[in-house]
Design a protein around this motif. Structure first.
Motif, PDB file in Angstrom:
ATOM      1  N   THR A 149      60.669  25.747  46.763  1.00 17.93           N
ATOM      2  CA  THR A 149      61.274  25.368  48.029  1.00 17.93           C
ATOM      3  C   THR A 149      62.640  24.736  47.787  1.00 17.93           C
ATOM      4  N   GLN A 173      55.977  24.138  46.698  1.00 15.10           N
ATOM      5  CA  GLN A 173      54.979  23.987  47.753  1.00 15.10           C
ATOM      6  C   GLN A 173      53.770  24.863  47.418  1.00 15.10           C
ATOM      7  N   GLU A 193      55.809  19.286  43.042  1.00 14.81           N
ATOM      8  CA  GLU A 193      55.347  19.232  44.436  1.00 14.81           C
ATOM      9  C   GLU A 193      55.732  17.895  45.064  1.00 14.81           C
ATOM     10  N   GLY A 216      59.223  17.719  46.118  1.00 15.59           N
ATOM     11  CA  GLY A 216      59.622  18.658  47.158  1.00 15.59           C
ATOM     12  C   GLY A 216      60.253  19.945  46.657  1.00 15.59           C
ATOM     13  N   TYR A 275      51.924  29.422  44.846  1.00  8.92           N
ATOM     14  CA  TYR A 275      52.991  28.469  44.563  1.00  8.92           C
ATOM     15  C   TYR A 275      54.321  29.073  45.006  1.00  8.92           C
TER      16      TYR A 275
END
Length: 121
Positions: A84, A70, A64, A67, A81
């Motif tokens: 990304t 997310q 997380e 990045g 979850y």
């Protein structure tokens, strides 16, 4: 001889670019890649992967922070979850290339050798 190590060096470079420092982080990343998004508790992911819950929680937090994952807010003890794509083109390319190799046995062996026992900072 240098050509033999080229794929290994590429994979290691992509891992470094993404900040993947442990086999647990890799396992969680691949799990989320395969499931795209999932509504589950970290404990359930840990059970499915055969890892300790604490390690999976640390891996999720690390992913997380970098990045790559997310999470939603906690609702009734579970989170949504979602994997990304990194905004940075270099990191997005590294992520895409690694995910295409997610099912590669030789890559898994390389990751096992390079990441086994390492804990995220």
């Amino acid at each position: 001889m240098a050509e033999d190590n080229q794929p290994d060096l590429q994979v290691e470079g992509w891992l470094k670019t993404l900040g993947i420092e442990s086999l647990c982080q890799w396992d969680v990343l691949v799990f989320l890649y395969r499931h795209q998004s999932t509504l589950v508790r970290a404990e359930h992911i840990a059970r499915l992967l055969g890892d300790a819950t604490a390690e999976v929680v640390i891996a999720l937090d690390s992913l997380e922070s970098s990045g790559l994952v997310q999470p939603s807010r906690v609702s009734q003890g579970v989170r949504f979850y979602q994997l990304t794509a990194p905004a940075d083109p270099t990191r997005r390319d590294a992520s895409g290339r690694l995910m295409t190799l997610a099912d590669s046995h030789p890559v898994r062996l390389l990751l096992g050798r390079r990441l086994r026992g390492k804990r995220p900072a």
